[in-house]
Design a protein around this motif. Structure first.
Motif, mmCIF file in Angstrom:
data_model
loop_
_atom_site.group_PDB
_atom_site.id
_atom_site.type_symbol
_atom_site.label_atom_id
_atom_site.label_comp_id
_atom_site.label_asym_id
_atom_site.label_seq_id
_atom_site.Cartn_x
_atom_site.Cartn_y
_atom_site.Cartn_z
ATOM 1 N N UNK B 313 -6.782 -33.022 -3.310
ATOM 2 C CA UNK B 313 -6.597 -31.891 -2.392
ATOM 3 C C UNK B 313 -7.636 -30.798 -2.645
ATOM 4 N N UNK B 314 -7.895 -30.540 -3.935
ATOM 5 C CA UNK B 314 -8.907 -29.535 -4.268
ATOM 6 C C UNK B 314 -10.256 -29.927 -3.696
ATOM 7 N N UNK B 315 -10.571 -31.216 -3.800
ATOM 8 C CA UNK B 315 -11.841 -31.716 -3.276
ATOM 9 C C UNK B 315 -11.937 -31.439 -1.777
ATOM 10 N N UNK B 316 -10.858 -31.715 -1.065
ATOM 11 C CA UNK B 316 -10.849 -31.470 0.379
ATOM 12 C C UNK B 316 -10.979 -29.977 0.665
ATOM 13 N N UNK B 317 -10.221 -29.201 -0.096
ATOM 14 C CA UNK B 317 -10.228 -27.753 0.104
ATOM 15 C C UNK B 317 -11.632 -27.169 -0.050
ATOM 16 N N UNK B 318 -12.357 -27.664 -1.055
ATOM 17 C CA UNK B 318 -13.680 -27.120 -1.360
ATOM 18 C C UNK B 318 -14.632 -27.211 -0.175
ATOM 19 N N UNK B 319 -14.532 -28.300 0.610
ATOM 20 C CA UNK B 319 -15.453 -28.394 1.758
ATOM 21 C C UNK B 319 -14.863 -27.855 3.061
ATOM 22 N N UNK B 320 -13.560 -27.557 3.070
ATOM 23 C CA UNK B 320 -12.991 -27.046 4.324
ATOM 24 C C UNK B 320 -12.787 -25.532 4.297
ATOM 25 N N UNK B 321 -12.852 -24.925 3.105
ATOM 26 C CA UNK B 321 -12.597 -23.483 3.009
ATOM 27 C C UNK B 321 -13.583 -22.698 3.873
ATOM 28 N N UNK B 322 -13.108 -21.519 4.283
ATOM 29 C CA UNK B 322 -13.913 -20.687 5.185
ATOM 30 C C UNK B 322 -14.501 -19.475 4.457
ATOM 31 N N UNK B 323 -14.179 -19.309 3.154
ATOM 32 C CA UNK B 323 -14.719 -18.165 2.401
ATOM 33 C C UNK B 323 -14.763 -18.518 0.915
#
Lengths: 323, 323
Positions: B313-323
């Protein structure tokens, strides 16, 4: 450094210079350029010499101490790089500082590299005891630098505050240098403690003499000019001792000079005159000499040897040097 | 950080905050004030979370990993303090930087304290393997910072140069965070290497996404404004990819904007327009996604578990985050 000491350990000193070059491996050639500029600028190698002499005093026969002598010079160099940024210094040892030549940014980052590289080399050395000594010493070193910064232009600095600052910012590393020698020589706890104390008092005397020289050193392009510390707002023992005794008017004169952004030579001379009147220089010199006496006393535990004599000579040199 | 991850390790995260406070012992209260300002300013605790999740993935049942999670945040904080001096940054995470509030001097010296204190704490931890990992990582970190500095405003920076910079300045520490968990869990060499690689690719993706956000992030007082890196002369992948394809006139436009001491919003928008035309943002996004795919692949070695899911999930979050 004095000739008899350097003669005694000339081979070790040659190995040290070699080791300083060899251990400074990095992916980034520019780092080496910056470090070489400062590390080869004629420093006296006081800390490495203490590692070497202590190790030999404690019976080390091989060259195990050489990398540690180099590492302790790296750590010292890191603090010089950062000090020059903090003090905005233009000249050190008669040469432009790294921050003058390349800017503050590389000075900060190359200093960081020297800290981390030193730890990396110590970890590779796999001596847990030395790691402990050095981890503690460098933390106190960082604390000492901040203590000093917080006391800038603070005329309420007490003698005790001052001793705490110089213990941490200077004496701690000289003490660690001596203790490394003891650890490498596997001497008993008493001898190890004696060398640690020797280094501590030597370090206190060293910084006291440095602070004294800021008032009395003769101008020279190679050495330090006088008044540099004062202009940076450093409140050291000659001034602290004087401030205890001055008249309110004299106190005002000193305060005004200390708070000026551009202290003139005349301002400084006026302050120096007041300090001389109240015996601030003599007092500092005496405290420094007391520390040297204590330092020498701690070597009584060791049998006579050329290395012991050299350490005693270093102690004398530290309080008699003129720059 | 995403809610499901923080829920999963909420107890560890509470312990982490406690540990950050407790481990920060110092003779100088001011140090704590400066560190608290930056460490409690809403950082995402990415590196500590990686230590915690990796340790739990590798079967650590007690709280041995907590101090290391705190230490890695200290090291990260030290680099932020020094980065802000180097970049002359005024704002970080919507608050004034330490150098704005207290000046460059304390920022440099408190950063040094955090480095040395971190080593001191690691040495006290007495885990030789972790010491090796971290000594190596921090040295590479320092090298990475200098590599980046040397590439400032350098339009000849190649993709390979750029990857080397971000590997050292960012990926190395995320990789070490994951490896610490593996060491604490005493997993076999394959799993340790897999976690190290996972952290490496995660770190590469993280920095790529950061560099992308400098061009596309929406202005916000809490997040980063766009164009900050560009104004500091950082030549990152969107620009590098574009420079390979531009016309001589476009190249001139970019160069002029990059070399300006005060780059205007209009200059930046013009450059951003060129980058968009040549697909520099999309390209960077794709490289970042590729790293995330690789990172995820390295977790295949581990059996299903909530901690594995959280790392994915962290991996996904890292490329989808907006800030």
């Amino acid at each position: 450094m004095m000739g008899n000491v350097t003669d005694l350990i000339s081979q070790d000193l040659a190995q040290l210079e070699q080791s300083i070059d060899n251990l400074l491996t990095t992916r980034v050639p520019f780092i080496k350029e910056v470090v070489q500029h400062i590390v080869k600028s004629g420093g006296k190698r006081t800390r490495p010499v203490l590692v070497i002499l202590s190790a030999k005093l404690c019976g080390v026969k091989d060259d195990r101490h050489i990398p540690y002598a180099a590492i302790i010079e790296f750590i010292h160099t890191a603090t010089l790089l950062h000090d020059d940024v903090v003090d905005n210094a233009k000249i050190r040892r008669g040469r432009f500082t790294a921050n003058t030549l390349w800017g503050n940014e590389p000075s900060v980052l190359v200093g960081d590299f020297l800290f981390t590289k030193s730890f990396d080399l110590m970890v590779q050395g796999q001596n847990a005891e030395i790691l402990r000594v050095m981890a503690n010493a460098t933390t106190r070193l960082a604390e000492g630098e901040i203590m000093e910064l917080l006391r800038t232009s603070d005329v309420n600095t007490t003698e005790e505050d001052y001793y705490e600052v110089i213990d941490n910012k200077t004496a701690v590393l000289l003490s660690a240098a001596c203790e490394i020698g003891a650890v490498l020589g596997s001497v008993d706890a008493d001898k190890r403690s004696a060398l640690r104390e020797f280094g501590h008092h030597l370090g206190m005397a060293f910084q006291l003499k440095d602070d004294l020289l800021d008032y009395v050193s003769t101008d020279s392009t190679l050495g330090k000019n006088t008044g540099i510390d004062f202009k940076e707002g450093k409140v050291t023992l000659p001034l602290i001792h004087t401030l205890k005794q001055v008249t309110p008017a004299e106190r005002e004169t000193i305060l005004a000079a200390l708070k000026k952004t551009k202290t003139s030579k005349k301002d400084f001379q006026k302050v120096k005159g007041i300090i001389e009147r109240y015996g601030g220089l003599e007092y500092t010199s005496n405290v420094s000499k007391d520390h040297i006496e204590k330092a020498r006393g701690f070597l009584a535990l060791f049998p006579p040897s050329p290395y012991k004599d050299a350490l005693l000579d270093m102690a004398t040199y530290i309080i008699t040097r003129e720059a």
